[in-house]
Design a protein around this motif. Structure first.
Motif, mmCIF file in Angstrom:
data_model
loop_
_atom_site.group_PDB
_atom_site.id
_atom_site.type_symbol
_atom_site.label_atom_id
_atom_site.label_comp_id
_atom_site.label_asym_id
_atom_site.label_seq_id
_atom_site.Cartn_x
_atom_site.Cartn_y
_atom_site.Cartn_z
ATOM 1 N N ALA A 29 -31.441 -6.286 45.115
ATOM 2 C CA ALA A 29 -32.234 -6.526 46.441
ATOM 3 C C ALA A 29 -33.089 -7.500 46.465
ATOM 4 C CB ALA A 29 -32.713 -5.460 47.283
ATOM 5 N N LEU A 30 -32.459 -9.173 47.221
ATOM 6 C CA LEU A 30 -33.665 -10.335 46.893
ATOM 7 C C LEU A 30 -34.212 -10.709 48.123
ATOM 8 C CD1 LEU A 30 -34.824 -12.954 45.522
ATOM 9 C CD2 LEU A 30 -32.355 -13.740 46.001
ATOM 10 N N LEU A 31 -35.403 -9.916 48.542
ATOM 11 C CA LEU A 31 -35.634 -10.576 50.063
ATOM 12 C C LEU A 31 -36.201 -11.722 50.199
ATOM 13 C CD1 LEU A 31 -37.781 -6.930 50.501
ATOM 14 C CD2 LEU A 31 -35.720 -7.288 50.389
ATOM 15 N N GLY A 32 -35.649 -12.261 51.568
ATOM 16 C CA GLY A 32 -36.601 -13.501 52.015
ATOM 17 C C GLY A 32 -35.780 -14.327 51.590
ATOM 18 N N MET A 33 -34.568 -14.964 51.231
ATOM 19 C CA MET A 33 -34.194 -15.637 50.703
ATOM 20 C C MET A 33 -33.920 -16.887 51.390
ATOM 21 S SD MET A 33 -34.309 -16.501 47.071
ATOM 22 C CE MET A 33 -34.752 -18.501 47.333
ATOM 23 N N GLY A 34 -34.302 -17.226 51.891
ATOM 24 C CA GLY A 34 -34.006 -19.028 53.347
ATOM 25 C C GLY A 34 -35.415 -19.430 53.102
ATOM 26 N N ALA A 35 -35.460 -20.368 53.790
ATOM 27 C CA ALA A 35 -36.420 -21.666 53.746
ATOM 28 C C ALA A 35 -37.768 -20.969 53.899
ATOM 29 C CB ALA A 35 -36.425 -22.176 55.184
ATOM 30 N N ASP A 36 -38.238 -20.298 54.614
ATOM 31 C CA ASP A 36 -39.930 -20.187 54.874
ATOM 32 C C ASP A 36 -39.147 -18.196 55.348
ATOM 33 O OD1 ASP A 36 -38.954 -21.206 57.083
ATOM 34 O OD2 ASP A 36 -41.432 -21.793 56.403
ATOM 35 N N PRO A 37 -39.439 -17.619 54.660
ATOM 36 C CA PRO A 37 -39.837 -17.022 53.419
ATOM 37 C C PRO A 37 -38.685 -17.637 52.801
ATOM 38 C CG PRO A 37 -39.422 -15.034 54.076
ATOM 39 C CD PRO A 37 -39.103 -16.313 55.266
ATOM 40 N N GLY A 38 -38.802 -17.705 51.222
ATOM 41 C CA GLY A 38 -37.054 -17.881 50.797
ATOM 42 C C GLY A 38 -37.950 -19.358 49.827
ATOM 43 N N THR A 39 -37.643 -20.699 50.021
ATOM 44 C CA THR A 39 -38.216 -22.482 49.231
ATOM 45 C C THR A 39 -39.432 -22.117 48.999
ATOM 46 O OG1 THR A 39 -37.941 -22.757 51.241
ATOM 47 C CG2 THR A 39 -36.003 -23.422 49.497
ATOM 48 N N SER A 40 -39.971 -21.179 49.837
ATOM 49 C CA SER A 40 -41.365 -21.531 50.202
ATOM 50 C C SER A 40 -42.052 -21.070 48.342
ATOM 51 C CB SER A 40 -41.963 -21.517 51.685
ATOM 52 O OG SER A 40 -41.852 -19.521 51.457
ATOM 53 N N ASN A 41 -41.270 -19.746 48.718
ATOM 54 C CA ASN A 41 -41.613 -18.915 47.584
ATOM 55 C C ASN A 41 -41.549 -19.495 46.098
ATOM 56 O OD1 ASN A 41 -40.997 -17.567 50.572
ATOM 57 N ND2 ASN A 41 -42.543 -15.593 49.900
ATOM 58 N N VAL A 42 -40.729 -20.018 45.929
ATOM 59 C CA VAL A 42 -40.259 -20.606 44.490
ATOM 60 C C VAL A 42 -41.149 -22.215 44.720
ATOM 61 C CG1 VAL A 42 -38.270 -21.636 43.534
ATOM 62 C CG2 VAL A 42 -37.922 -19.727 44.731
ATOM 63 N N TYR A 43 -41.124 -22.674 45.690
ATOM 64 C CA TYR A 43 -42.308 -24.013 45.242
ATOM 65 C C TYR A 43 -43.539 -23.181 45.374
ATOM 66 C CZ TYR A 43 -39.066 -26.130 48.746
ATOM 67 O OH TYR A 43 -38.200 -27.253 48.977
ATOM 68 N N ALA A 44 -44.051 -22.133 45.322
ATOM 69 C CA ALA A 44 -45.410 -21.038 45.265
ATOM 70 C C ALA A 44 -44.900 -20.594 43.347
ATOM 71 C CB ALA A 44 -45.554 -19.893 45.858
ATOM 72 N N ALA A 45 -44.014 -20.984 43.309
ATOM 73 C CA ALA A 45 -44.258 -20.242 41.755
ATOM 74 C C ALA A 45 -43.927 -21.731 40.794
ATOM 75 C CB ALA A 45 -42.368 -19.424 41.648
ATOM 76 N N HIS A 46 -43.327 -22.378 41.459
ATOM 77 C CA HIS A 46 -43.163 -24.116 40.680
ATOM 78 C C HIS A 46 -44.654 -24.607 40.558
ATOM 79 C CE1 HIS A 46 -41.958 -27.716 39.654
ATOM 80 N NE2 HIS A 46 -42.917 -28.467 40.897
ATOM 81 N N ILE A 47 -45.849 -24.255 41.183
ATOM 82 C CA ILE A 47 -46.659 -24.886 41.356
ATOM 83 C C ILE A 47 -47.937 -24.118 40.294
ATOM 84 C CG2 ILE A 47 -48.981 -24.963 42.707
ATOM 85 C CD1 ILE A 47 -47.270 -25.323 45.222
ATOM 86 N N ALA A 48 -47.268 -22.581 40.403
ATOM 87 C CA ALA A 48 -48.113 -21.974 39.491
ATOM 88 C C ALA A 48 -47.762 -22.143 37.932
ATOM 89 C CB ALA A 48 -47.691 -20.617 40.050
ATOM 90 N N LYS A 49 -46.606 -22.217 37.907
ATOM 91 C CA LYS A 49 -46.090 -22.820 36.253
ATOM 92 C C LYS A 49 -45.696 -24.261 35.903
ATOM 93 C CE LYS A 49 -41.314 -22.374 34.104
ATOM 94 N NZ LYS A 49 -39.895 -22.040 33.654
ATOM 95 N N HIS A 50 -46.134 -25.142 37.191
ATOM 96 C CA HIS A 50 -46.163 -26.859 36.032
ATOM 97 C C HIS A 50 -47.345 -27.094 36.764
ATOM 98 C CE1 HIS A 50 -41.682 -26.334 34.718
ATOM 99 N NE2 HIS A 50 -41.841 -25.560 35.332
ATOM 100 N N LEU A 51 -47.930 -26.789 37.580
ATOM 101 C CA LEU A 51 -48.919 -28.131 38.930
ATOM 102 C C LEU A 51 -49.921 -27.694 38.300
ATOM 103 C CD1 LEU A 51 -46.883 -28.885 41.786
ATOM 104 C CD2 LEU A 51 -47.184 -30.331 39.117
ATOM 105 N N LEU A 52 -50.350 -25.803 38.158
ATOM 106 C CA LEU A 52 -52.201 -25.373 38.128
ATOM 107 C C LEU A 52 -52.150 -25.079 37.359
ATOM 108 C CD1 LEU A 52 -52.467 -25.653 42.117
ATOM 109 C CD2 LEU A 52 -54.032 -27.847 40.332
ATOM 110 N N GLU A 53 -53.130 -24.412 36.581
ATOM 111 C CA GLU A 53 -53.705 -23.756 35.490
ATOM 112 C C GLU A 53 -54.057 -22.064 36.579
ATOM 113 O OE1 GLU A 53 -56.105 -25.501 33.147
ATOM 114 O OE2 GLU A 53 -54.643 -26.460 32.540
ATOM 115 N N GLU A 54 -54.606 -22.278 37.189
ATOM 116 C CA GLU A 54 -55.009 -21.190 37.916
ATOM 117 C C GLU A 54 -54.520 -21.354 39.538
ATOM 118 O OE1 GLU A 54 -59.368 -17.961 38.461
ATOM 119 O OE2 GLU A 54 -59.024 -19.932 37.081
ATOM 120 N N VAL A 55 -54.035 -21.018 39.880
ATOM 121 C CA VAL A 55 -54.185 -20.863 41.137
ATOM 122 C C VAL A 55 -54.914 -20.119 42.765
ATOM 123 C CG1 VAL A 55 -52.813 -21.041 43.233
ATOM 124 C CG2 VAL A 55 -51.643 -21.542 41.100
#
Length: 407
Positions: free
Chosen positions: A131-157
């Motif tokens: 069950a995948l919750l909140g998979m629209g724009a926001d929430p949704g892409t906003s959460n994925v953008y957060a995961a991208h920041i944590a994975k690629h842009l910042l060592e510690e968020v």
């Protein structure tokens, strides 16, 4: 994969149109409680893989029956968030996967909340379903953008701040409009907004926290605290985060109207008696507001959805805003909808495709930031939502702008 789309308002229409474009979805059943609405969309799509049924998302037994009779393997709930738990239980009973676009409800109103959905995690795990919750724009892409920041842009968020901006103007006589469900819009704006400050959850006063945010390609717009799922889930899945909030753009007229609705009791969700008739004030207000699907072609401007992440890279404090922008005119020209529906209806289709291909795997109740962001963001531009990254000046929030009502 065979999918069932529940609800064909503006967002459900976008999702259904996108599902029909992807060969991996061997069958697309679109359903709505209003007779003829799903059938009209199916006729518009005109694809043998697409069929329509009349179905009420609040009828659990009928949902189970429909899922089984159609051979559905994944359900997208694009109906009101009040139906989420009902549809989730139906999917459990039928043994299929589930996606929705947003959650809703507060302690007082009796409508199932996000935590009520996460409470089904054990049941979903035991059945091996997702069950995948909140998979629209926001929430949704906003959460994925957060995961991208944590994975690629910042060592510690250390902080996530979701910012949603829209500079659109609407043709017509004026008045308050909502680009998504008016009922949900009023609810999010006028209930206390969940905030995460210094490692603790609290509630900000409705329509507080006024902030002038500089949106790429749009400019500076006034944003306010709004209750949203990301403020609850992002701290849960990123342990180093100490601050999180959500704000979106509200014009002066909208703010004034919402405050009057609240003061007069017109935002109430419980019935009152008027001339011997029971009326729910909010339902009356919503009935008088334009439906989001009817705003298509009348909105002019652009909508921006993004996540600002703050933290450390090489011991230096930095901030990055990951975002996507959609123009109302372009969304209307392509799909006959406004930009908010466009941005909300596309992400669940991309997610469903990743689930179908095994790129996103899991069992239980999950939030978008728990998955690898890369395959999703790799596909998002081709799906119609190009995204970008902007490094932002590091600004510390003015804490006196936030009043905590309760912890």
């Amino acid at each position: 994969m065979k999918v069932l789309v529940l609800g064909v308002g503006a967002v459900g229409t976008v999702s259904a149109l996108r599902f029909a474009r992807r060969p991996i979805f061997r069958q697309v059943v679109i359903a709505d409680a209003v007779p003829g609405r799903a059938q009209a969309l199916a006729a518009r799509i005109d694809d043998p893989r697409v069929r329509a049924i009349t179905l009420d998302a609040s009828r659990e037994g009928l949902l189970v029956q429909a899922i089984r009779e159609t051979g559905t393997t994944l359900v997208l709930n694009a109906a009101l968030p009040a139906t989420n738990v009902i549809v989730m239980r139906a999917c459990l009973e039928a043994g299929v996967d589930y996606i929705d676009l947003a959650s809703g409800g507060t302690e007082a109103d009796g409508i199932p909340k996000l935590e009520d959905q996460f409470a089904l995690d054990t049941a979903y795990r035991s059945r091996g379903r997702l069950a995948l919750l909140g998979m629209g724009a926001d929430p949704g892409t906003s959460n994925v953008y957060a995961a991208h920041i944590a994975k690629h842009l910042l060592e510690e968020v250390t902080a996530f701040h979701v910012r949603d901006g829209d500079n659109s103007v609407c043709e017509g006589p004026g008045g308050m409009v909502a680009a998504f469900s008016p009922w949900v819009f009023i609810d999010e704006c006028l209930c206390p907004a969940t905030v995460y400050r210094d490692g603790k959850f609290g509630y900000a006063e409705p329509l507080s926290g006024a902030e002038r945010f500089d949106f790429p390609e749009i400019g500076k717009l006034n944003c306010f605290h709004v209750d949203h799922e990301e403020t609850t889930t992002l701290p849960r899945f990123f342990g180093a985060v100490r601050n999180a909030d959500f704000k979106f753009t509200l014009g002066e007229e909208a703010v004034a109207t919402l405050r009057v609705l609240h003061q007069l009791g017109l935002s109430r969700k419980s019935a009152i008696t008027v001339d011997g008739q029971e009326i729910v004030p909010r339902n009356l207000v919503v009935a008088l507001m334009p439906k989001p699907v009817d705003l298509a072609g009348k909105l002019h401007g652009r909508s921006c959805v993004g996540t600002l992440g703050k933290g450390y890279q090489n011991d230096e404090l930095k901030a990055f805003y990951v975002y996507s922008i959609a123009a109302h005119e372009q969304a209307y020209a392509e799909m006959g909808v406004q930009a908010t529906a466009y941005q909300t209806g596309i992400p669940p289709v991309v997610a469903a495709e990743l689930i179908a291909e095994g790129e996103w795997r899991g069992a239980g109740v999950m939030s978008p930031e728990q998955f690898d962001p890369d395959p999703f963001l790799d596909r998002l531009p081709a799906a119609g939502m190009p995204w970008q990254v902007r490094q932002m000046p590091v600004e510390r929030p003015a804490k006196d702008r936030l009043r905590i009502l309760a912890a």
